[in-house]
Design a protein around this motif. Structure first.
Motif, PDB file in Angstrom:
ATOM      1  N   UNK A 187       0.877  -1.127  -0.037  1.00  0.00           N
ATOM      2  CA  UNK A 187      -0.040  -0.109   0.136  1.00  0.00           C
ATOM      3  C   UNK A 187       0.878   1.271   0.016  1.00  0.00           C
ATOM      4  N   UNK A 188       0.456   2.564  -0.376  1.00  0.00           N
ATOM      5  CA  UNK A 188       1.031   3.300  -0.506  1.00  0.00           C
ATOM      6  C   UNK A 188       1.121   4.141   0.717  1.00  0.00           C
ATOM      7  N   UNK A 189       2.268   4.523   1.420  1.00  0.00           N
ATOM      8  CA  UNK A 189       2.306   5.340   2.704  1.00  0.00           C
ATOM      9  C   UNK A 189       3.059   6.384   2.533  1.00  0.00           C
ATOM     10  N   UNK A 190       2.391   7.715   2.643  1.00  0.00           N
ATOM     11  CA  UNK A 190       3.269   9.095   2.484  1.00  0.00           C
ATOM     12  C   UNK A 190       3.081  10.111   3.511  1.00  0.00           C
ATOM     13  N   UNK A 191       3.755  11.160   3.644  1.00  0.00           N
ATOM     14  CA  UNK A 191       3.539  12.333   4.476  1.00  0.00           C
ATOM     15  C   UNK A 191       3.558  13.468   3.665  1.00  0.00           C
ATOM     16  N   UNK A 192       2.730  14.096   4.127  1.00  0.00           N
ATOM     17  CA  UNK A 192       2.609  15.671   3.400  1.00  0.00           C
ATOM     18  C   UNK A 192       2.819  16.829   4.524  1.00  0.00           C
ATOM     19  N   UNK A 193       3.448  17.909   4.361  1.00  0.00           N
ATOM     20  CA  UNK A 193       3.543  19.120   5.202  1.00  0.00           C
ATOM     21  C   UNK A 193       2.351  19.957   5.081  1.00  0.00           C
ATOM     22  N   UNK A 194       2.186  21.033   5.846  1.00  0.00           N
ATOM     23  CA  UNK A 194       1.074  21.697   5.864  1.00  0.00           C
ATOM     24  C   UNK A 194       0.828  22.475   4.745  1.00  0.00           C
ATOM     25  N   UNK A 204       5.781   1.911  -2.553  1.00  0.00           N
ATOM     26  CA  UNK A 204       4.600   1.639  -3.387  1.00  0.00           C
ATOM     27  C   UNK A 204       4.197   3.320  -3.962  1.00  0.00           C
ATOM     28  N   UNK A 205       4.433   4.296  -3.085  1.00  0.00           N
ATOM     29  CA  UNK A 205       3.878   5.462  -3.561  1.00  0.00           C
ATOM     30  C   UNK A 205       4.702   6.098  -4.650  1.00  0.00           C
ATOM     31  N   UNK A 206       6.087   5.685  -4.790  1.00  0.00           N
ATOM     32  CA  UNK A 206       7.010   6.145  -5.925  1.00  0.00           C
ATOM     33  C   UNK A 206       6.728   5.409  -7.089  1.00  0.00           C
ATOM     34  N   UNK A 207       6.448   4.034  -6.758  1.00  0.00           N
ATOM     35  CA  UNK A 207       6.131   3.235  -8.254  1.00  0.00           C
ATOM     36  C   UNK A 207       4.568   3.827  -8.578  1.00  0.00           C
ATOM     37  N   UNK A 208       3.566   4.090  -7.809  1.00  0.00           N
ATOM     38  CA  UNK A 208       2.420   4.726  -8.207  1.00  0.00           C
ATOM     39  C   UNK A 208       2.623   6.006  -9.025  1.00  0.00           C
ATOM     40  N   UNK A 209       3.575   6.787  -8.474  1.00  0.00           N
ATOM     41  CA  UNK A 209       3.795   8.076  -9.018  1.00  0.00           C
ATOM     42  C   UNK A 209       4.718   8.193 -10.293  1.00  0.00           C
ATOM     43  N   UNK A 210       5.588   6.959 -10.416  1.00  0.00           N
ATOM     44  CA  UNK A 210       6.546   6.729 -11.346  1.00  0.00           C
ATOM     45  C   UNK A 210       7.790   7.745 -11.042  1.00  0.00           C
ATOM     46  N   UNK A 286      -4.915   2.699  -0.064  1.00  0.00           N
ATOM     47  CA  UNK A 286      -5.011   1.212  -0.694  1.00  0.00           C
ATOM     48  C   UNK A 286      -5.695   1.144  -1.968  1.00  0.00           C
ATOM     49  N   UNK A 287      -5.123   0.590  -2.958  1.00  0.00           N
ATOM     50  CA  UNK A 287      -5.677   0.781  -4.109  1.00  0.00           C
ATOM     51  C   UNK A 287      -6.895  -0.324  -4.170  1.00  0.00           C
ATOM     52  N   UNK A 288      -8.237  -0.053  -4.053  1.00  0.00           N
ATOM     53  CA  UNK A 288      -9.339  -1.023  -4.111  1.00  0.00           C
ATOM     54  C   UNK A 288     -10.118  -1.100  -5.393  1.00  0.00           C
ATOM     55  N   UNK A 289      -9.265  -0.646  -6.632  1.00  0.00           N
ATOM     56  CA  UNK A 289      -9.875  -0.826  -7.721  1.00  0.00           C
ATOM     57  C   UNK A 289     -10.667  -2.116  -8.263  1.00  0.00           C
ATOM     58  N   UNK A 290      -9.668  -3.085  -8.073  1.00  0.00           N
ATOM     59  CA  UNK A 290     -10.256  -4.518  -8.502  1.00  0.00           C
ATOM     60  C   UNK A 290     -11.302  -5.165  -7.516  1.00  0.00           C
ATOM     61  N   UNK A 291     -11.338  -4.470  -6.177  1.00  0.00           N
ATOM     62  CA  UNK A 291     -12.180  -4.953  -5.425  1.00  0.00           C
ATOM     63  C   UNK A 291     -13.505  -4.374  -5.820  1.00  0.00           C
ATOM     64  N   UNK A 292     -13.259  -3.045  -6.197  1.00  0.00           N
ATOM     65  CA  UNK A 292     -14.751  -2.358  -6.562  1.00  0.00           C
ATOM     66  C   UNK A 292     -15.146  -2.824  -7.666  1.00  0.00           C
ATOM     67  N   UNK A 293     -14.333  -3.134  -8.921  1.00  0.00           N
ATOM     68  CA  UNK A 293     -15.203  -3.634 -10.131  1.00  0.00           C
ATOM     69  C   UNK A 293     -15.540  -5.158  -9.965  1.00  0.00           C
ATOM     70  N   UNK A 294     -14.895  -5.888  -8.862  1.00  0.00           N
ATOM     71  CA  UNK A 294     -15.597  -7.332  -8.701  1.00  0.00           C
ATOM     72  C   UNK A 294     -16.738  -7.035  -7.686  1.00  0.00           C
ATOM     73  N   UNK A 295     -16.855  -6.044  -7.026  1.00  0.00           N
ATOM     74  CA  UNK A 295     -18.063  -5.794  -6.214  1.00  0.00           C
ATOM     75  C   UNK A 295     -19.097  -5.600  -7.138  1.00  0.00           C
ATOM     76  N   UNK A 296     -18.803  -4.650  -8.224  1.00  0.00           N
ATOM     77  CA  UNK A 296     -19.966  -4.278  -9.284  1.00  0.00           C
ATOM     78  C   UNK A 296     -20.629  -5.494 -10.133  1.00  0.00           C
ATOM     79  N   UNK A 297     -19.363  -6.319 -10.283  1.00  0.00           N
ATOM     80  CA  UNK A 297     -19.493  -7.536 -10.953  1.00  0.00           C
ATOM     81  C   UNK A 297     -20.636  -8.375 -10.356  1.00  0.00           C
TER      82      UNK A 297
END
Length: 468
Positions: A187-194, A204-210, A286-297
């Motif tokens: 899962x993507x774990x990240x920190x942002x400032x104010x 995983x965050x770096x992979x998603x953002x490339x 957490x990317x839940x795209x496939x779970x959502x697609x499966x749920x729709x199915x």
């Protein structure tokens, strides 16, 4: 007077081998100057002794062979030992056993090279407790530049500093372990400032953002998402940076027109004990795209027929119930049309199930096309279908029923074969009275359909007349 002066000289120069007879006059001036110089040296020695003993720094002096010759009073107070015990290599007895070998090796190496050195080791205090010592030694030389040994200064009790260093080391180790652990989670774990700028992202965050960690640092969501997604993320981040926890489902649109659905958990991060205003936020995505697609199915499969994609019995009953509620509220009529295909079994048995399925899909689509936009057309199973017609005029339904019969009876070409079937229809009307329920209304239409079959097929029979 001469005897008194001679006695003073002999007392001032006890280490000299003076004759027992009176000291010659020629010697007296020289001996007097020597005695005066010795007295001055003794005063200097006492001055520097008091100077070294007055502070808290532990001071030691060694000879050219490295053996300790002198330690000051603070050293003796610290160790609780005598000068004789500390001389030579005796001082090593007070060094912690775990530090002794390394300490001696470093010391002997420095002495052999006649260079300055710094040691850190634990020295036993008079009460038996070991305290960390910072020992700095430098070579000393006589006026002619000849090496005479070392003088060292020990800044004792750096235990607190050592403890802080060890705690820092442990913290850095824990951070390193944490980073390695976070890089392994899917899962993507990240920190942002104010300012909502990224200051950390796991693998995983770096992979998603490339991008790399350096490329991620200081960048914002606008560098990775379209404006609509950025606005949604900023709205959530603003609440978290105001002190709220957030658990949200975020749909992120992709540049290629695709989409990702992520479950975002965000929490404020405080560095001040007052916890008045978060310094940053921690996010877990957490990317839940496939779970959502499966749920729709799953949801589609639970409510729609797999062969014709029409609503199934579950969805039909729900829609029929809602239609009946609307009819009562509005004071309108609705009709339930139960359809059963005539001659379908012969096609299915004679040409196979695949041909039967193709026939069903064609006829179902033709009949569905006869209905209005808001009507429901469902498949109950096999060759049975149901239409729910809302807000109808019972007297004006005949053309629609005839269109349904015509759609079912139209020939269907399937390769070299041409199939001809028909349909029997049963109709039950419903006004705004509370009875019957959906299941009963459906049964009445079903019974009317069987009467149509018994009457010769390819026709319709009305079971329940229109009434309010």
């Amino acid at each position: 007077m001469d005897d008194e002066f001679e006695s003073q000289l002999r007392a001032a120069l006890p280490f000299t081998d003076l004759p027992e007879e009176p000291i010659p006059v020629a010697w007296r001036r020289v001996l007097r100057d020597a005695a005066e110089r010795i007295r001055e040296l003794e005063e200097c020695r006492e001055y520097y002794r008091q100077l070294t003993d007055a502070g808290q720094v532990l001071i030691w002096v060694s000879g050219a062979d490295g053996g300790v010759e002198y330690v000051n009073e603070p050293w003796l107070r610290f160790t609780g030992r005598s000068l004789a015990q500390e001389q030579g290599d005796g001082w090593l007895e007070g060094v912690h056993p775990d530090d002794r070998a390394a300490c001696m090796q470093s010391y002997r190496t420095a002495v052999a090279a006649r260079r300055t050195f710094t040691l850190e080791y634990r020295l036993r205090r008079a009460d038996g407790e070991y305290r960390w010592i910072l020992d700095e030694g430098g070579p000393r030389h006589d006026p002619h530049g000849e090496f005479r040994g070392y003088v060292g200064f020990c800044y004792y009790d750096i235990t607190a500093r050592r403890a802080a260093e060890q705690e820092l080391h442990r913290s850095l180790h824990h951070i390193q372990v944490l980073h390695e652990a976070l890089d392994r989670v899917p899962v993507a774990v990240y920190v942002k400032d104010r300012q909502r700028r990224y200051t950390y992202g796991n693998r995983e965050t770096l992979r998603v953002f490339g991008c790399t960690a350096d490329e991620l640092y200081g960048r914002g969501d606008e560098d990775f998402f379209p404006p609509a997604t950025v606005a949604r993320l900023h709205e959530v981040d603003s609440r978290v940076l105001a002190g709220e926890d957030s658990r949200e489902e975020i749909e992120a649109l992709e540049e290629d027109g695709g989409h990702r659905v992520c479950w975002e958990v965000k929490t404020p991060v405080y560095t001040d004990s007052s916890r008045t205003l978060p310094d940053s936020l921690l996010g877990i995505s957490t990317d839940i795209t496939w779970q959502k697609d499966l749920l729709r199915e799953f949801e589609h499969g639970a409510h729609y027929d797999a062969l014709t994609a029409l609503p199934n019995r579950v969805l039909l009953l729900d829609r029929l119930h809602q239609a009946m509620v609307r009819a009562r509220r509005r004071g309108t009529q609705l009709a339930v049309v139960f359809l059963d295909l005539d001659g379908f079994k012969a096609v299915n048995d004679g040409y196979g199930h695949d041909a039967g399925d193709r026939l069903l899909r064609v006829v179902a689509e033709r009949m569905r096309a006869c209905l209005r936009e808001g009507d429901t057309f469902a498949r109950l199973g096999g060759d049975e279908f149901v239409a729910v017609l809302e807000d109808v005029d019972p007297g004006a339904t005949v053309p629609l029923l005839e269109r349904l019969l015509a759609a079912a009876a139209a020939p269907v070409e399937d390769g070299e074969n041409v199939f001809r079937i028909s349909a029997s229809l049963g109709i039950a009307f419903y006004g705004h009275d509370p009875e019957p329920g959906p299941e009963q209304l459906l049964r009445e239409a079903d019974q009317a359909m069987y009467r149509a079959k018994a009457a010769g097929r390819n026709r319709y029979v009305i079971s329940r007349p229109a009434r309010g």
